[in-house]
Design a protein around this motif. Structure first.
Motif, short mmCIF file in Angstrom:
data_model
loop_
_atom_site.label_atom_id
_atom_site.label_comp_id
_atom_site.label_asym_id
_atom_site.label_seq_id
_atom_site.Cartn_x
_atom_site.Cartn_y
_atom_site.Cartn_z
N GLY A 20 5.71 9.31 -23.45
CA GLY A 20 6.25 8.35 -22.50
C GLY A 20 5.98 8.67 -21.05
O GLY A 20 5.86 7.76 -20.22
N ILE A 21 5.87 9.93 -20.72
CA ILE A 21 5.66 10.27 -19.30
C ILE A 21 4.32 9.76 -18.81
O ILE A 21 4.23 9.16 -17.73
CB ILE A 21 5.83 11.78 -19.08
N GLU A 22 3.28 9.95 -19.58
CA GLU A 22 1.95 9.46 -19.19
C GLU A 22 1.96 7.94 -19.05
O GLU A 22 1.36 7.39 -18.12
CB GLU A 22 0.89 9.90 -20.20
N VAL A 23 2.64 7.28 -19.97
CA VAL A 23 2.73 5.81 -19.92
C VAL A 23 3.47 5.38 -18.66
O VAL A 23 3.06 4.43 -17.97
CB VAL A 23 3.41 5.26 -21.19
N LEU A 24 4.56 6.06 -18.35
CA LEU A 24 5.36 5.70 -17.17
C LEU A 24 4.60 5.95 -15.87
O LEU A 24 4.67 5.13 -14.94
CB LEU A 24 6.69 6.46 -17.18
N VAL A 25 3.87 7.04 -15.79
CA VAL A 25 3.06 7.29 -14.59
C VAL A 25 2.00 6.20 -14.44
O VAL A 25 1.77 5.68 -13.35
CB VAL A 25 2.42 8.70 -14.63
N SER A 26 1.39 5.81 -15.55
CA SER A 26 0.40 4.73 -15.51
C SER A 26 1.02 3.41 -15.06
O SER A 26 0.44 2.69 -14.23
CB SER A 26 -0.23 4.58 -16.90
N LEU A 27 2.20 3.09 -15.58
CA LEU A 27 2.89 1.86 -15.16
C LEU A 27 3.29 1.92 -13.69
O LEU A 27 3.19 0.91 -12.97
CB LEU A 27 4.15 1.63 -16.00
N ARG A 29 1.74 3.35 -11.42
CA ARG A 29 0.51 3.19 -10.64
C ARG A 29 -0.06 1.78 -10.75
O ARG A 29 -0.44 1.17 -9.76
CB ARG A 29 -0.53 4.22 -11.09
N ASP A 30 -0.11 1.23 -11.98
CA ASP A 30 -0.89 0.03 -12.23
C ASP A 30 -0.09 -1.19 -12.69
O ASP A 30 -0.68 -2.25 -12.90
CB ASP A 30 -1.95 0.33 -13.31
N GLY A 31 1.21 -1.03 -12.88
CA GLY A 31 2.01 -2.14 -13.39
C GLY A 31 2.28 -3.20 -12.34
O GLY A 31 1.87 -3.09 -11.18
N ASN A 32 3.01 -4.24 -12.77
CA ASN A 32 3.44 -5.26 -11.80
C ASN A 32 4.63 -4.70 -11.02
O ASN A 32 5.07 -3.57 -11.26
CB ASN A 32 3.76 -6.59 -12.50
N GLU A 33 5.15 -5.46 -10.09
CA GLU A 33 6.21 -4.95 -9.21
C GLU A 33 7.43 -4.45 -10.00
O GLU A 33 7.95 -3.37 -9.72
CB GLU A 33 6.63 -6.02 -8.20
N GLY A 34 7.87 -5.21 -10.97
CA GLY A 34 9.03 -4.80 -11.76
C GLY A 34 8.75 -3.58 -12.61
O GLY A 34 9.58 -2.67 -12.71
N GLN A 35 7.57 -3.53 -13.20
CA GLN A 35 7.19 -2.38 -14.02
C GLN A 35 7.11 -1.11 -13.19
O GLN A 35 7.55 -0.04 -13.63
CB GLN A 35 5.85 -2.65 -14.71
N LYS A 36 6.57 -1.22 -11.99
CA LYS A 36 6.47 -0.05 -11.11
C LYS A 36 7.86 0.49 -10.78
O LYS A 36 8.09 1.70 -10.81
CB LYS A 36 5.73 -0.41 -9.82
N GLY A 60 -0.39 13.28 -12.98
CA GLY A 60 -0.73 12.71 -11.68
C GLY A 60 0.42 11.99 -11.02
O GLY A 60 0.22 11.18 -10.11
N GLY A 61 1.62 12.29 -11.44
CA GLY A 61 2.79 11.58 -10.96
C GLY A 61 3.12 11.78 -9.50
O GLY A 61 3.64 10.87 -8.85
N ILE A 62 2.83 12.94 -8.95
CA ILE A 62 3.18 13.16 -7.54
C ILE A 62 2.43 12.19 -6.65
O ILE A 62 3.02 11.55 -5.77
CB ILE A 62 2.96 14.63 -7.13
N GLU A 63 1.14 12.05 -6.86
CA GLU A 63 0.35 11.13 -6.03
C GLU A 63 0.85 9.69 -6.17
O GLU A 63 0.93 8.95 -5.19
CB GLU A 63 -1.13 11.22 -6.40
N VAL A 64 1.18 9.31 -7.40
CA VAL A 64 1.67 7.95 -7.65
C VAL A 64 3.01 7.74 -6.95
O VAL A 64 3.24 6.70 -6.32
CB VAL A 64 1.78 7.69 -9.16
N LEU A 65 3.89 8.71 -7.05
CA LEU A 65 5.22 8.59 -6.43
C LEU A 65 5.14 8.57 -4.91
O LEU A 65 5.85 7.81 -4.25
CB LEU A 65 6.14 9.70 -6.93
N VAL A 66 4.25 9.38 -4.34
CA VAL A 66 4.07 9.35 -2.88
C VAL A 66 3.55 7.98 -2.46
O VAL A 66 4.01 7.40 -1.47
CB VAL A 66 3.13 10.49 -2.41
N SER A 67 2.62 7.43 -3.21
CA SER A 67 2.08 6.11 -2.91
C SER A 67 3.18 5.04 -2.96
O SER A 67 3.26 4.18 -2.07
CB SER A 67 0.96 5.77 -3.89
N LEU A 68 4.03 5.10 -3.99
CA LEU A 68 5.13 4.12 -4.07
C LEU A 68 6.14 4.31 -2.95
O LEU A 68 6.67 3.33 -2.42
CB LEU A 68 5.85 4.24 -5.42
N ALA A 69 6.43 5.55 -2.59
CA ALA A 69 7.37 5.80 -1.50
C ALA A 69 6.82 5.26 -0.17
O ALA A 69 7.58 4.84 0.69
CB ALA A 69 7.66 7.30 -1.38
N ARG A 70 5.51 5.22 -0.05
CA ARG A 70 4.87 4.71 1.16
C ARG A 70 4.72 3.19 1.13
O ARG A 70 5.06 2.51 2.10
CB ARG A 70 3.50 5.37 1.35
#
Length: 127
Positions: A20-27, A29-36, A60-70
């Protein structure tokens, strides 16, 4: 549903064991607004577990989370900053957050975000 399930320690382990962690990191990064937002919230809860923390970083979650925080919406920013707060307890993760540009993002969020975003971002910077 995974966000809510991830409040329970046994469920945290089960989510990770099921990939699930890999799936959640992917979502996140690449999901729609609600999925993100939902994925970032689940990662927030999952990141309170040391084994899951390592899996989030490896995926790769840190990069994805930093991107979402920004760049995310209000809820995405809050959840991402909270997950980064949990991840920042680990010294190696602190270095990865810095390398991903997280300091500037978290300072900006602590200064300009809403009340919850400010609290989560300040917590990440404190750690």
């Amino acid at each position: 549903a995974l966000w809510n399930l991830a409040h329970n320690d046994d469920n945290k382990a089960a989510i990770a064991a099921a990939g699930g962690i890999e799936v959640l990191v992917s979502l996140a990064r690449d999901g729609n607004e609600g999925q993100k937002e939902e994925a970032a919230g689940a990662l927030w809860n999952l990141s309170a577990n040391d084994d899951n923390e390592a899996a989030i970083v490896a995926a790769g979650g840190i990069e994805v989370l930093v991107s979402l925080a920004r760049d995310g919406n209000e809820g995405q920013k809050e959840c991402a900053a909270a997950a980064l707060r949990n991840l920042a307890y680990n010294d190696d993760n602190k270095e990865a957050i810095v390398a991903a540009g997280g300091i500037e993002v978290l300072v900006s969020l602590a200064r300009d975000g809403n009340e919850r975003q400010k609290e989560r971002a300040a917590g990440a910077l404190w750690n």
